[in-house]
Design a protein around this motif. Structure first.
Motif, short mmCIF file in Angstrom:
data_model
loop_
_atom_site.label_atom_id
_atom_site.label_comp_id
_atom_site.label_asym_id
_atom_site.label_seq_id
_atom_site.Cartn_x
_atom_site.Cartn_y
_atom_site.Cartn_z
N VAL A 80 -4.06 13.40 -1.29
CA VAL A 80 -5.36 13.39 -1.98
C VAL A 80 -6.41 13.05 -0.92
N SER A 81 -7.33 13.98 -0.72
CA SER A 81 -8.34 13.82 0.32
C SER A 81 -9.46 12.90 -0.13
N ALA A 82 -10.14 12.33 0.84
CA ALA A 82 -11.41 11.64 0.57
C ALA A 82 -12.54 12.64 0.78
N THR A 139 -17.08 13.20 0.47
CA THR A 139 -18.42 12.70 0.10
C THR A 139 -19.07 13.62 -0.92
N ARG A 140 -18.40 14.73 -1.28
CA ARG A 140 -19.00 15.60 -2.30
C ARG A 140 -18.90 14.95 -3.68
N LYS A 141 -19.84 15.31 -4.53
CA LYS A 141 -19.86 14.77 -5.89
C LYS A 141 -18.77 15.46 -6.72
N ARG A 171 -18.42 15.92 3.68
CA ARG A 171 -17.29 15.60 4.56
C ARG A 171 -16.03 15.43 3.73
N TYR A 172 -14.91 15.87 4.31
CA TYR A 172 -13.61 15.77 3.68
C TYR A 172 -12.62 15.26 4.72
N GLY A 173 -11.69 14.41 4.30
CA GLY A 173 -10.70 13.92 5.26
C GLY A 173 -9.40 13.52 4.59
N THR A 174 -8.35 13.51 5.40
CA THR A 174 -7.01 13.16 4.90
C THR A 174 -6.69 11.71 5.24
N PRO A 175 -6.55 10.84 4.24
CA PRO A 175 -6.15 9.46 4.53
C PRO A 175 -4.79 9.44 5.24
N TRP A 183 -10.62 14.95 9.79
CA TRP A 183 -11.74 15.11 8.85
C TRP A 183 -12.69 16.17 9.37
N ALA A 184 -13.47 16.73 8.45
CA ALA A 184 -14.41 17.78 8.83
C ALA A 184 -15.55 17.84 7.83
N THR A 185 -16.67 18.38 8.32
CA THR A 185 -17.76 18.72 7.41
C THR A 185 -17.54 20.17 7.00
N VAL A 186 -17.42 20.40 5.70
CA VAL A 186 -17.05 21.73 5.20
C VAL A 186 -18.27 22.36 4.53
N HIS A 187 -18.47 23.66 4.82
CA HIS A 187 -19.60 24.43 4.27
C HIS A 187 -20.94 23.75 4.60
N GLY A 230 -7.80 30.13 -3.43
CA GLY A 230 -6.93 29.55 -4.47
C GLY A 230 -6.01 28.46 -3.95
N LYS A 231 -6.40 27.81 -2.86
CA LYS A 231 -5.56 26.73 -2.30
C LYS A 231 -5.36 25.62 -3.33
N GLY A 232 -6.45 25.27 -4.01
CA GLY A 232 -6.37 24.18 -4.99
C GLY A 232 -5.46 24.54 -6.16
N GLN A 236 -10.83 23.67 10.19
CA GLN A 236 -11.14 22.68 11.23
C GLN A 236 -10.15 21.52 11.17
N GLY A 237 -9.82 21.11 9.95
CA GLY A 237 -8.86 20.02 9.78
C GLY A 237 -7.48 20.44 10.25
N ALA A 238 -7.09 21.68 9.93
CA ALA A 238 -5.76 22.17 10.34
C ALA A 238 -5.65 22.15 11.87
N GLU A 258 -3.65 20.10 1.92
CA GLU A 258 -4.46 21.29 1.64
C GLU A 258 -5.83 21.02 2.21
N ILE A 259 -6.12 21.62 3.36
CA ILE A 259 -7.34 21.26 4.09
C ILE A 259 -8.00 22.51 4.66
N ASP A 260 -9.18 22.33 5.25
CA ASP A 260 -9.86 23.50 5.81
C ASP A 260 -9.37 23.76 7.24
P1 5GP Z 1 -13.87 21.94 -2.62
O1 5GP Z 1 -15.19 21.26 -2.44
O2 5GP Z 1 -14.03 23.34 -3.16
O3 5GP Z 1 -12.89 21.11 -3.42
O4 5GP Z 1 -13.19 22.07 -1.19
C1 5GP Z 1 -13.91 22.65 -0.16
C2 5GP Z 1 -13.04 22.80 1.06
O5 5GP Z 1 -12.68 21.52 1.58
C3 5GP Z 1 -11.72 23.54 0.84
O6 5GP Z 1 -11.64 24.58 1.81
C4 5GP Z 1 -10.69 22.49 1.09
O7 5GP Z 1 -9.51 23.04 1.66
C5 5GP Z 1 -11.36 21.59 2.07
N1 5GP Z 1 -10.77 20.26 2.10
C6 5GP Z 1 -10.33 19.53 1.05
N2 5GP Z 1 -9.82 18.36 1.46
C7 5GP Z 1 -9.90 18.35 2.81
C8 5GP Z 1 -9.52 17.41 3.81
O8 5GP Z 1 -8.98 16.35 3.56
N3 5GP Z 1 -9.79 17.75 5.10
C9 5GP Z 1 -10.39 18.92 5.44
N4 5GP Z 1 -10.59 19.18 6.73
N5 5GP Z 1 -10.75 19.84 4.51
C10 5GP Z 1 -10.52 19.55 3.22
#
Ligand code: 5GP
Length: 198
Positions: free
Chosen positions: A37-39, A41-43, A82-86, A74-78, A18-20, A107-109, A103-105
């Motif tokens: 607001v993260s960047a 590549t997910r749709k 890829r997700y990253g913090t500008p 930045w990290a590849t999640v699941h 429930g982070k979001g 690996q990012g933390a 709010e990040i995963d």
């Molecule tokens: P969702 O696809 O459900 O929105 O997010 C999937 C995961 O990506 C969540 O665990 C979320 O915390 C993580 N996430 C979102 N933004 C970032 C980011 O900027 N960096 C990293 N490392 N993880 C992120």
């Protein structure tokens, strides 16, 4: 429990905890807090807005952000996107004296801990593992294979709780949001300390 206040708070925790939702509650009730607001590549999922929920970018755009050092982490999640913090907006918010939250995963933390160890690292935990599974299945936006992959990620993520400065248990969204904001502004967690998971 008393912790020095930190203007940068990093919120992580297992998938579907429930982070979001908690960060949306912070955005709604505490507009003084700046939320990154993260960047990604997910749709976009239905209802998600470019620039509000995420910056939805192509693989090439993400590559450029990495190459140019425009991401704080930045990290590849699941194993999926890829997700990253500008970086720029975080630095601007902090320079402007605003409390800021990422709010990040996990690996990012860990990356932010390397570069900004003065940040406060908060683990958002579910009331129980069963509740986490219920929330993950209940969301219903992922396929069976995707859910299995996220559960496996969540198991690993739950084991990382000890790496964090503080744990907040997400029993009720607004209470968790208030506890987060209190950590950023007061440096203390209100109310009785939270019982730990078994
Ligand atoms: P969702 O696809 O459900 O929105 O997010 C999937 C995961 O990506 C969540 O665990 C979320 O915390 C993580 N996430 C979102 N933004 C970032 C980011 O900027 N960096 C990293 N490392 N993880 C992120």
């Amino acid at each position: 429990m008393s912790i020095p206040p930190s203007r940068l708070l990093v919120l992580a925790g297992p998938t579907a905890v429930g982070k979001g939702t908690v960060s949306a509650a912070v955005r709604e009730t505490h507009p003084e807090v700046w939320i990154s607001v993260s960047a990604t590549t997910r749709k976009p999922r239905p209802g998600e807005v470019h620039g509000r929920h995420y910056w939805f970018v192509s693989e090439d755009e993400f590559d450029a952000m990495v190459a140019e050092g425009r991401l704080l982490e930045w990290a590849t999640v699941h194993s999926a996107a890829r997700y990253g913090t500008p970086r720029g907006p975080v630095e601007e918010a902090l320079a402007a004296g605003r409390p800021a939250m990422l709010e990040i995963d996990l690996q990012g933390a860990r990356q932010v801990r390397e570069t900004m160890p003065e940040a406060l690292f908060v683990f958002l935990a579910p009331p129980s593992w069963e509740e986490l599974v219920r929330r993950l299945v209940g969301r219903g936006t992922e396929s069976e294979a995707e859910r299995a992959r996220r559960l496996e990620t969540a198991r690993v993520e739950m084991a990382a709780e000890d790496e964090f400065d503080v744990t907040i248990v997400n029993r009720e969204v607004h209470q968790a949001a208030d506890e987060l904001v209190a950590l950023m502004t007061l440096g203390a967690r209100p109310g009785p300390s939270t019982p730990r998971l078994e």
